[in-house]
Enzyme design. Structure first.
Site, short mmCIF file in Angstrom:
data_model
loop_
_atom_site.label_atom_id
_atom_site.label_comp_id
_atom_site.label_asym_id
_atom_site.label_seq_id
_atom_site.Cartn_x
_atom_site.Cartn_y
_atom_site.Cartn_z
N HIS A 56 86.92 5.76 -120.02
CA HIS A 56 86.75 7.11 -120.56
C HIS A 56 87.37 7.24 -121.94
CE1 HIS A 56 85.93 11.33 -120.55
NE2 HIS A 56 87.20 11.67 -120.62
N SER B 152 85.24 13.66 -124.59
CA SER B 152 85.41 14.29 -123.28
C SER B 152 85.14 15.78 -123.42
CB SER B 152 86.80 13.99 -122.72
OG SER B 152 86.90 14.37 -121.37
N ASP C 159 82.94 4.41 -117.62
CA ASP C 159 83.70 5.67 -117.66
C ASP C 159 84.01 6.12 -116.24
OD1 ASP C 159 84.59 8.35 -117.95
OD2 ASP C 159 83.50 8.53 -119.83
#
Length: 533
Positions: free
Chosen positions: A465, A205, A429
């Protein structure tokens, strides 16, 4: 190879040295493994060390709940770990910043490798419990707070509240990350009286964006970079995240979570079986077109009641999948992938009967837009019109791409630094659309048709994610990167574990992009029942 990346060469690099011949005497670890502060000379002339603490921590319980298998194939052999816990506090002269670097050095069994650890969201560092975990696995590692605490960006503006705090933004974007790597390696070499043989970046991320930034600007510091679900094209992404809320605000209709779930289930039902197996996972998203308008007139089950799906609902879902476009039809940013959990990607709150609903926006956009774009903490980001959205999108790019955009896809210099870049992104995601990474990858190919010599991308179907979801979650990716760097084993598939809705687990491979996984028959919990094609 590690001799090329010793601390002496790092200190000599113009990218790190601000003024020739400058030196700085301060306190640091001594070199007899006693883990306490003593005097050495740090090779960091452009920073001022404010304080150093070092504490020996023995038989510390290794934090549980950490996904060891996402890093390495074998969990720690012991439930306790002993390590040297170091905190370095420093500042950049005239920047008015105070930055902390946290370093964990295993007292026993160091594998002669150093890890630089990335953060998440607006946090420059991951939770510091990861340091003893890495020490228990034999790694020396470091994290940095980048000069601020966690997700707090109240520092964005300074002075009278209208001046951007550029030094802290630069720290967050790149400078503190480079500092952490150099300082961490210096302390590691000082403590063990030998340099690390290998240096790796690990992050997802924001940590993935940071890893891509290191690849783009400071690849000479690293042998390998693991940059998963990277938040690259930062300004496009962080403004683009707000597009669903803008669409709902403009139409005067916020979709209830159960309505969003209805469209998610319908999209999966329409596209699931294309890969040969109905398992709730879309393995070939690009091979399926889902039309939200096909659901108009049908009903969503909402806590005991039914809500009929309308043209307005379908219009908003279409906007979410398409991503923001200009009135002329030019796409500004990518949309969510078909099969993404829309109620997780698009946050809404309903107060009664699933009818009185409001859009909540995205927490990161809700902070970035008032603070860095409008430069007014009191601005309400949930009232943005399409006209404002287009202006903010352009403004954020113009003002901040040079600092934090991380969109430079010319990675050919990774050849000269002999740095390997590995990345995975979940196809489902809900935070960062995977097509953002795919577009970046294609740009990298346009610069170098042989980009897979040093950069490889893997897309995991059904994975959310940084992990989770019903799809195959890649395992031991740090080990995979090490195998590529240290033994020349360039990966074409990643071992992964998928957990079905009923809790059963199965093994399958995640294919190197652009290949996709296809079911060929047999036991769907066995990796050999799938092939990459």
């Amino acid at each position: 190879m590690f001799l090329r990346k010793t601390l002496a060469s790092l200190a000599a690099s113009a990218a790190f040295t601000a003024s020739a011949g400058a030196t700085s005497n301060t306190s640091a670890l001594n070199s007899n493994h006693s883990c306490h502060a003593s005097a050495i000379e740090l090779l960091s002339p452009h920073v001022t060390i404010l304080n150093i603490t070092a504490e020996k921590v023995e038989n510390y319980p290794v934090p549980q709940g950490v996904y060891y298998d996402s890093f390495v194939s074998t969990p720690p052999a012991s439930t306790n770990v002993s390590f040297c816990n170091v905190t370095v506090t420093y500042t950049h002269p005239d920047w008015d910043d105070t930055i902390h670097v946290f370093i964990g050095l295993p007292l026993h069994g160091w594998n002669r490798k150093f890890l630089a650890l990335g953060g998440g969201g607006f946090a420059t560092n991951v939770p510091l419990d990861i340091l003893p975990v890495m020490a228990s696995l034999g790694y020396a590692s470091a994290a940095t707070d980048g000069g601020h605490f966690g997700q707090d960006i109240s520092w964005a503006l300074k002075g009278n509240g209208s001046l951007v705090n550029y030094p802290l933004l630069v720290d967050f974007a790149s400078e503190a990350l480079k500092d952490m790597t150099v300082l961490g390696r210096q302390f590691t070499e000082s403590y063990y009286e030998q340099p690390a043989e290998r240096t790796y970046w690990v992050g997802c991320s924001t940590g993935g964006r940071q890893g891509m930034m290191m690849a783009q600007r400071y690849s000479y510091l690293f042998d390998g970079i693991l940059a998963n679900a990277p938040a690259i094209n930062w300004n496009d992404l962080i403004i683009g995240m707000q597009w669903p809320s803008v669409s709902m605000h403009e139409t005067g209709t916020a979709l209830a979570p159960c309505v969003l779930d209805a469209f998610t289930k319908a999209s999966i039902a329409a596209c699931d079986s294309i890969d040969g197996l109905e398992d709730g996972v879309i393995s070939l998203p690009g091979s399926c077109e889902f039309d939200p308008y096909s659901q108009v007139g049908k009903y969503a089950s909402c806590a005991g009641e039914s809500i009929q799906l309308t043209d307005k609902h379908a219009f908003i879902i279409k906007q979410i999948f398409n991503g923001p476009t200009t009135p002329s039809g030019r796409q500004l940013f990518v949309g969510s992938e078909v099969g993404t959990n829309l109620s997780a990607a698009v946050s809404t709150t309903c107060t009664q009967n699933n009818t009185n609903c409001t859009a909540d926006g995205v927490i990161y956009s809700n902070q970035w837009i008032p603070k860095f774009v409008v430069k007014n903490y009191g601005f309400n980001p949930l009232t943005i019109t399409c006209k404002q959205f287009y202006r903010f999108f352009s403004q954020s790019k113009q003002e901040y791409d040079w600092i934090i955009g991380t969109g430079d896809a010319n990675l050919q210099h990774l050849r000269s630094t002999d740095t390997k870049l590995l990345s995975f992104h979940g196809f489902a995601d809900e935070v960062i659309p995977p097509k953002n990474t795919v577009q970046y990858y294609h740009k990298a190919i346009s610069f170098d048709a042989n980009v897979t010599d040093y950069y490889r991308l893997f897309l995991a179907p059904g994975v959310m994610h940084c992990g989770g979801g019903l799809g195959p979650n890649p395992t031991a990716m740090l080990n995979v990167l090490e195998g590529w760097v240290e033994h020349g084993k360039a990966p074409t598939e990643l071992d992964a574990v998928a957990t079905a809705a009923n809790g059963t687990t199965g093994h399958r491979s995640v294919c190197m992009y652009p290949a996709s996984s296809k079911y060929t028959g047999g036991d769907p919990t066995v990796a050999s029942s799938f092939t990459c094609s």
